[in-house]
Enzyme design. Structure first.
Site, PDB file in Angstrom:
ATOM      1  N   LYS A 175      -1.758  25.367   5.014  1.00  0.00           N
ATOM      2  CA  LYS A 175      -2.487  24.612   3.989  1.00  0.00           C
ATOM      3  C   LYS A 175      -3.152  23.072   4.735  1.00  0.00           C
ATOM      4  O   LYS A 175      -2.148  22.144   4.412  1.00  0.00           O
ATOM      5  CB  LYS A 175      -2.005  24.863   2.559  1.00  0.00           C
ATOM      6  CG  LYS A 175      -2.625  26.137   1.670  1.00  0.00           C
ATOM      7  CD  LYS A 175      -4.142  26.714   1.703  1.00  0.00           C
ATOM      8  CE  LYS A 175      -4.778  26.171   0.889  1.00  0.00           C
ATOM      9  NZ  LYS A 175      -4.524  26.528  -0.529  1.00  0.00           N
ATOM     10  N   SER A 224     -15.164  -4.464 -28.300  1.00  0.00           N
ATOM     11  CA  SER A 224     -15.140  -3.738 -27.028  1.00  0.00           C
ATOM     12  C   SER A 224     -14.260  -4.112 -26.175  1.00  0.00           C
ATOM     13  O   SER A 224     -14.053  -4.013 -25.203  1.00  0.00           O
ATOM     14  CB  SER A 224     -16.344  -3.605 -26.850  1.00  0.00           C
ATOM     15  OG  SER A 224     -16.732  -5.226 -27.301  1.00  0.00           O
ATOM     16  N   ASN A 236     -26.539 -10.962 -29.277  1.00  0.00           N
ATOM     17  CA  ASN A 236     -27.907  -9.845 -28.850  1.00  0.00           C
ATOM     18  C   ASN A 236     -27.938  -9.315 -27.902  1.00  0.00           C
ATOM     19  O   ASN A 236     -28.279  -8.610 -26.582  1.00  0.00           O
ATOM     20  CB  ASN A 236     -28.240  -9.196 -30.049  1.00  0.00           C
ATOM     21  CG  ASN A 236     -27.703  -8.810 -31.690  1.00  0.00           C
ATOM     22  OD1 ASN A 236     -26.382  -8.877 -31.512  1.00  0.00           O
ATOM     23  ND2 ASN A 236     -28.233  -8.434 -32.226  1.00  0.00           N
ATOM     24  N   GLU A 250     -13.879  17.628  -2.157  1.00  0.00           N
ATOM     25  CA  GLU A 250     -13.658  18.546  -3.287  1.00  0.00           C
ATOM     26  C   GLU A 250     -13.806  17.227  -4.506  1.00  0.00           C
ATOM     27  O   GLU A 250     -13.998  18.003  -5.696  1.00  0.00           O
ATOM     28  CB  GLU A 250     -12.438  19.104  -3.482  1.00  0.00           C
ATOM     29  CG  GLU A 250     -12.398  20.282  -2.433  1.00  0.00           C
ATOM     30  CD  GLU A 250     -10.930  21.184  -2.877  1.00  0.00           C
ATOM     31  OE1 GLU A 250     -11.155  22.668  -2.750  1.00  0.00           O
ATOM     32  OE2 GLU A 250      -9.534  20.649  -2.277  1.00  0.00           O
ATOM     33  N   TYR A 258     -31.561  -4.512 -31.998  1.00  0.00           N
ATOM     34  CA  TYR A 258     -30.450  -4.515 -32.050  1.00  0.00           C
ATOM     35  C   TYR A 258     -29.518  -3.222 -32.791  1.00  0.00           C
ATOM     36  O   TYR A 258     -29.440  -3.478 -34.082  1.00  0.00           O
ATOM     37  CB  TYR A 258     -29.295  -5.511 -31.706  1.00  0.00           C
ATOM     38  CG  TYR A 258     -27.787  -5.304 -31.344  1.00  0.00           C
ATOM     39  CD1 TYR A 258     -27.458  -4.855 -29.832  1.00  0.00           C
ATOM     40  CD2 TYR A 258     -27.127  -4.817 -31.649  1.00  0.00           C
ATOM     41  CE1 TYR A 258     -25.826  -5.046 -29.225  1.00  0.00           C
ATOM     42  CE2 TYR A 258     -25.555  -5.164 -31.864  1.00  0.00           C
ATOM     43  CZ  TYR A 258     -25.281  -4.722 -30.329  1.00  0.00           C
ATOM     44  OH  TYR A 258     -24.069  -4.351 -29.937  1.00  0.00           O
ATOM     45  N   GLN A 306     -22.756  -1.190 -27.954  1.00  0.00           N
ATOM     46  CA  GLN A 306     -21.934  -1.636 -27.288  1.00  0.00           C
ATOM     47  C   GLN A 306     -21.200  -0.608 -26.815  1.00  0.00           C
ATOM     48  O   GLN A 306     -20.295  -0.272 -25.694  1.00  0.00           O
ATOM     49  CB  GLN A 306     -20.787  -1.662 -28.589  1.00  0.00           C
ATOM     50  CG  GLN A 306     -19.860  -2.204 -28.013  1.00  0.00           C
ATOM     51  CD  GLN A 306     -18.552  -2.684 -29.234  1.00  0.00           C
ATOM     52  OE1 GLN A 306     -18.420  -3.879 -29.781  1.00  0.00           O
ATOM     53  NE2 GLN A 306     -17.966  -2.288 -29.706  1.00  0.00           N
TER      54      GLN A 306
HETATM   55  N1  ARG Z   1     -19.765  -5.947 -28.187  1.00  0.00           N
HETATM   56  C1  ARG Z   1     -21.352  -6.413 -28.513  1.00  0.00           C
HETATM   57  C2  ARG Z   1     -22.073  -5.344 -27.851  1.00  0.00           C
HETATM   58  O1  ARG Z   1     -21.560  -4.895 -26.844  1.00  0.00           O
HETATM   59  C3  ARG Z   1     -22.360  -7.450 -28.281  1.00  0.00           C
HETATM   60  C4  ARG Z   1     -23.428  -7.503 -29.632  1.00  0.00           C
HETATM   61  C5  ARG Z   1     -22.597  -7.553 -30.674  1.00  0.00           C
HETATM   62  N2  ARG Z   1     -23.633  -7.996 -31.298  1.00  0.00           N
HETATM   63  C6  ARG Z   1     -24.267  -7.960 -33.297  1.00  0.00           C
HETATM   64  N3  ARG Z   1     -24.212  -8.608 -33.728  1.00  0.00           N
HETATM   65  N4  ARG Z   1     -22.239  -7.119 -33.539  1.00  0.00           N
HETATM   66  O2  ARG Z   1     -23.320  -4.147 -27.703  1.00  0.00           O
END
Ligand code: ARG
Length: 478
Positions: free
Chosen positions: A303, A43, A130, A310, A337, A342
């Site tokens: 124009k 990410s 997390n 818009e 989690y 993500q």
């Molecule tokens: N990049 C992860 C997110 O945005 C961070 C948390 C990742 N946690 C894990 N247990 N892989 O959520």
């Protein structure tokens, strides 16, 4: 981020690489990550935006760990100094982001260990990514709410100034996009103001529920270390501490609420945008938009296109879409989690960027708007917008409303035949329509008198608009 890592097609490098010793979680693994999977799961390309919050959160965490006796003061100082130096690199754009290190959290932690050595590895004590990522996102959104609220307030003040300037400017008000009754331009602008002021309330309200500290929740179950969450909350300026560790790491309702408030704000901006586009057309010609907010056509020399409204209208779809993404992302997720979360970042970031850009565009545009008063008055005079007042006049002179409605309908038909408006009818015409009609009817049919007569709270009379503007200023300050 090494761009190559991001741009090399996965097919060229999807064979297994040497075991990724640099991965913080490498201990559990014997094989290494498939290169495509590495990119698929990373990410950092987008969450690097969170680096200021990530570093601030880590500094607070290290400070708390030392206060709780989990780190020594010397360890804390090394970590804090290292993090501050990393922040300088990130700000300068010289930090080397690596996709192999997955996300913003591991990139920064890795850089810390490189910079300060073994002690850097102690930072992640009593913490998980997390609770870290939930904290980062809350800090980020809290800051963004404050920025957006400032931009929104600037637009609100611009609308009040415009309403005040055009408090006595008569125009037709519409229902079904048909001229209905005369109103003042200022009154119309204050309707936009009301919509956006409610949006401000919604954003402020969302901010209250964003402002809660997740850190301490760990991966999901808390931590066995003697942490001091009140201190972390105080250091980061959080108003409250998440009460439940499972909830703290898993729910993204705060991001959904933020986006919902943003979607509604965009809906309101799109309504303003639509009216500005219509009014700026040759057919309406109610307003003239400054050249700075329009562009020309590459083919048609005449124009002058209202691109800014818009685009605001068009961008509404993105934010509404992001709201759907986030709702669907959260739906049916089991505690606690899940990596699904993500996927919250790109919609949230684009919502922030879109809102900021649109609020700025309209904040800039509104003060420059030229209002074509003569056109507006001519449009209010046409279209028989005073017919209701004419009927009310007859009612005041004892004619039952249903009869009055029919008499006025006949007057309108006569005026259409004569190609004039109601004031173009003669006293003889009026007397023939109904004997109670006297000369004062011409005053009743005057659009200035019609708007001035709506002289009550929430009404369109110029003095009511001015009073509403004064209250509106106060309400923006509240
Ligand atoms: N990049 C992860 C997110 O945005 C961070 C948390 C990742 N946690 C894990 N247990 N892989 O959520």
């Amino acid at each position: 981020m090494s761009d190559s890592a991001n741009t090399v097609p996965p097919s060229q490098k999807s064979r297994v690489k040497k075991p990724g010793a640099e991965k913080p979680w490498a201990g559990r693994f014997s094989g290494s990550t498939n290169a495509f999977v590495e990119e698929f799961t990373a990410s950092v390309r987008f969450d690097r935006r969170l680096y200021p919050q990530d570093i601030a959160g880590s500094i607070a965490h290290a400070t708390m760990l030392a206060a709780a006796g989990i780190l020594t003061p010397a360890e804390r100082d090394q970590i804090v100094t290292g993090l501050a130096a990393i922040k300088v690199d990130c700000d300068a754009g010289t930090f080397k982001w690596s996709v192999a290190l997955e996300d913003v959290h591991m990139n920064i932690e890795h850089a810390l260990v490189e910079r300060v050595g073994e002690v850097g590895k102690k930072l992640h004590t009593a913490r998980s990514r997390n609770d870290q990522v939930a904290t980062d996102l809350r800090l980020y959104l809290r800051d963004q709410c404050d920025e957006l609220l400032r931009a929104l307030e600037r637009l609100l003040l611009g609308l009040i100034a415009l309403a005040e300037r055009e408090a006595a400017t008569v125009m037709p008000g519409f229902t079904h996009l048909q001229a209905a009754q005369p109103i003042t331009f200022g009154h119309h602008v204050l309707a936009w103001f009301e919509m956006l002021l409610r949006d401000r309330d919604r954003l402020r309200d969302a901010r209250r529920r964003i402002d809660v500290l997740p850190l301490g929740a760990g991966a999901l179950a808390g931590t066995s270390f003697p942490i001091r969450r009140e201190l972390t909350a105080q250091l980061l300026g959080f108003a409250a501490i998440a009460e439940n560790s499972l909830d703290a790491v898993s729910d993204r309702d705060f991001a959904i609420e933020f986006t919902a408030a943003g979607a509604l704000m965009m809906i309101h901006l799109s309504r303003m945008a639509e009216e500005l586009v219509l009014w700026n057309s040759q057919q309406f010609a109610f307003v003239e938009m400054d050249d700075a907010f329009c562009t020309g056509s590459s083919m048609m020399p005449q124009k002058k296109n209202p691109d800014v409204p818009e685009l605001v209208r068009g961008k509404t779809g993105r934010v509404v879409g992001h709201l759907m993404s986030l709702l669907t992302l959260m739906k049916a997720q089991p505690l606690a989690y899940n990596k699904d979360n993500q996927e919250d970042k790109e919609p949230v970031f684009d919502t922030v960027d879109t809102l900021a850009a649109c609020l700025r565009a309209f904040g800039d545009l509104v003060p420059t708007l030229q209002v074509r008063r003569a056109r507006l008055r001519a449009a209010a005079d046409a279209g028989f917008t005073t017919a209701t007042d004419f009927a009310d006049y007859l009612v005041r002179r004892g004619v039952p409303f249903r009869d009055a409605h029919r008499v006025v309908g006949a007057a309108v038909r006569l005026a259409i035949e004569r190609d004039c408006d109601l004031t173009g009818l003669t006293m003889d015409d009026f007397k023939a329509l109904h004997p109670v009609i006297a000369h004062e009817v011409y005053g009743v049919l005057d659009v200035d008198n019609v708007v001035a007569a709506r002289d009550h709270l929430g009404g369109t009379a110029p003095n009511q608009v001015r009073a509403a503007c004064a209250r509106a200023r106060q309400r923006v300050d509240d």
